[in-house]
Scaffold this motif. Structure first.
Motif, PDB file in Angstrom:
ATOM      1  N   TYR A 106      31.722  51.830  40.798  1.00  0.00           N
ATOM      2  CA  TYR A 106      31.808  50.373  40.675  1.00  0.00           C
ATOM      3  C   TYR A 106      33.157  49.857  41.164  1.00  0.00           C
ATOM      4  O   TYR A 106      33.237  48.825  41.824  1.00  0.00           O
ATOM      5  N   LEU A 107      34.227  50.593  40.819  1.00  0.00           N
ATOM      6  CA  LEU A 107      35.555  50.206  41.294  1.00  0.00           C
ATOM      7  C   LEU A 107      35.639  50.297  42.816  1.00  0.00           C
ATOM      8  O   LEU A 107      36.179  49.402  43.467  1.00  0.00           O
ATOM      9  N   LEU A 108      35.100  51.374  43.372  1.00  0.00           N
ATOM     10  CA  LEU A 108      35.137  51.540  44.827  1.00  0.00           C
ATOM     11  C   LEU A 108      34.323  50.460  45.536  1.00  0.00           C
ATOM     12  O   LEU A 108      34.773  49.880  46.530  1.00  0.00           O
ATOM     13  N   ARG A 109      33.149  50.184  45.022  1.00  0.00           N
ATOM     14  CA  ARG A 109      32.305  49.140  45.621  1.00  0.00           C
ATOM     15  C   ARG A 109      32.997  47.787  45.544  1.00  0.00           C
ATOM     16  O   ARG A 109      33.052  47.051  46.534  1.00  0.00           O
ATOM     17  N   ALA A 110      33.557  47.475  44.383  1.00  0.00           N
ATOM     18  CA  ALA A 110      34.237  46.189  44.223  1.00  0.00           C
ATOM     19  C   ALA A 110      35.460  46.097  45.132  1.00  0.00           C
ATOM     20  O   ALA A 110      35.702  45.055  45.753  1.00  0.00           O
ATOM     21  N   ALA A 111      36.224  47.177  45.217  1.00  0.00           N
ATOM     22  CA  ALA A 111      37.427  47.175  46.058  1.00  0.00           C
ATOM     23  C   ALA A 111      37.067  46.919  47.516  1.00  0.00           C
ATOM     24  O   ALA A 111      37.791  46.214  48.223  1.00  0.00           O
ATOM     25  N   ASP A 130      35.763  40.141  48.460  1.00  0.00           N
ATOM     26  CA  ASP A 130      35.416  38.747  48.733  1.00  0.00           C
ATOM     27  C   ASP A 130      34.132  38.327  48.016  1.00  0.00           C
ATOM     28  O   ASP A 130      33.911  37.141  47.773  1.00  0.00           O
ATOM     29  N   ASN A 131      33.298  39.294  47.673  1.00  0.00           N
ATOM     30  CA  ASN A 131      32.028  39.013  46.999  1.00  0.00           C
ATOM     31  C   ASN A 131      32.076  39.270  45.496  1.00  0.00           C
ATOM     32  O   ASN A 131      31.048  39.202  44.835  1.00  0.00           O
ATOM     33  N   VAL A 132      33.255  39.599  44.970  1.00  0.00           N
ATOM     34  CA  VAL A 132      33.390  39.929  43.550  1.00  0.00           C
ATOM     35  C   VAL A 132      34.155  38.799  42.863  1.00  0.00           C
ATOM     36  O   VAL A 132      35.270  38.454  43.267  1.00  0.00           O
ATOM     37  N   SER A 133      33.550  38.251  41.832  1.00  0.00           N
ATOM     38  CA  SER A 133      34.179  37.139  41.122  1.00  0.00           C
ATOM     39  C   SER A 133      35.416  37.600  40.352  1.00  0.00           C
ATOM     40  O   SER A 133      35.583  38.795  40.074  1.00  0.00           O
ATOM     41  N   CYS A 134      36.256  36.656  39.999  1.00  0.00           N
ATOM     42  CA  CYS A 134      37.439  36.972  39.193  1.00  0.00           C
ATOM     43  C   CYS A 134      37.033  37.556  37.841  1.00  0.00           C
ATOM     44  O   CYS A 134      37.704  38.451  37.329  1.00  0.00           O
ATOM     45  N   VAL A 135      35.936  37.076  37.295  1.00  0.00           N
ATOM     46  CA  VAL A 135      35.456  37.587  36.010  1.00  0.00           C
ATOM     47  C   VAL A 135      35.090  39.071  36.136  1.00  0.00           C
ATOM     48  O   VAL A 135      35.451  39.885  35.284  1.00  0.00           O
TER      49      VAL A 135
END
Length: 97
Positions: free
Chosen positions: A8-13, A17-22
């Motif tokens: 999940y961390l790798l995907r988000a990293a 641009d597609n990951v919200s601040c929350v």
């Protein structure tokens, strides 16, 4: 053993641009908690994790002030968390044998 947050961390990293601040905040806090738990299981001597310079502290600070950090800083923090989690997980697994 903690849930595997690494993918999940790798995907988000890689898709910040597609990951919200929350969601960024949630992932950083979860990574900090997992690192803290692994350290406790390995009986790491407590460092000053109430101050800057400790990864757990830095991840929590970034999470709670996520709006102040640009994508590059968040990306680097997530990759650093992944590296530390992987290292600690391997040490935990070795210690359990």
């Amino acid at each position: 053993m903690a849930p595997d947050i690494v993918p999940y961390l790798l995907r988000a990293a890689n898709m910040l641009d597609n990951v919200s601040c929350v969601e960024r905040r949630r992932l950083l806090v979860a990574a900090a908690e997992i690192i803290r738990d692994y350290r406790a299981e390995l009986n790491f001597p407590l460092t000053d994790d109430l101050g800057s310079g400790d990864l757990v502290f830095d991840l929590c600070q970034m999470a709670y002030n996520i709006e102040l950090f640009g994508p590059k800083a968040v990306y680097e923090a997530m990759l650093q968390a992944v590296a530390v989690i992987r290292k600690l997980r391997s040490e935990v697994l070795r210690a359990r044998r």
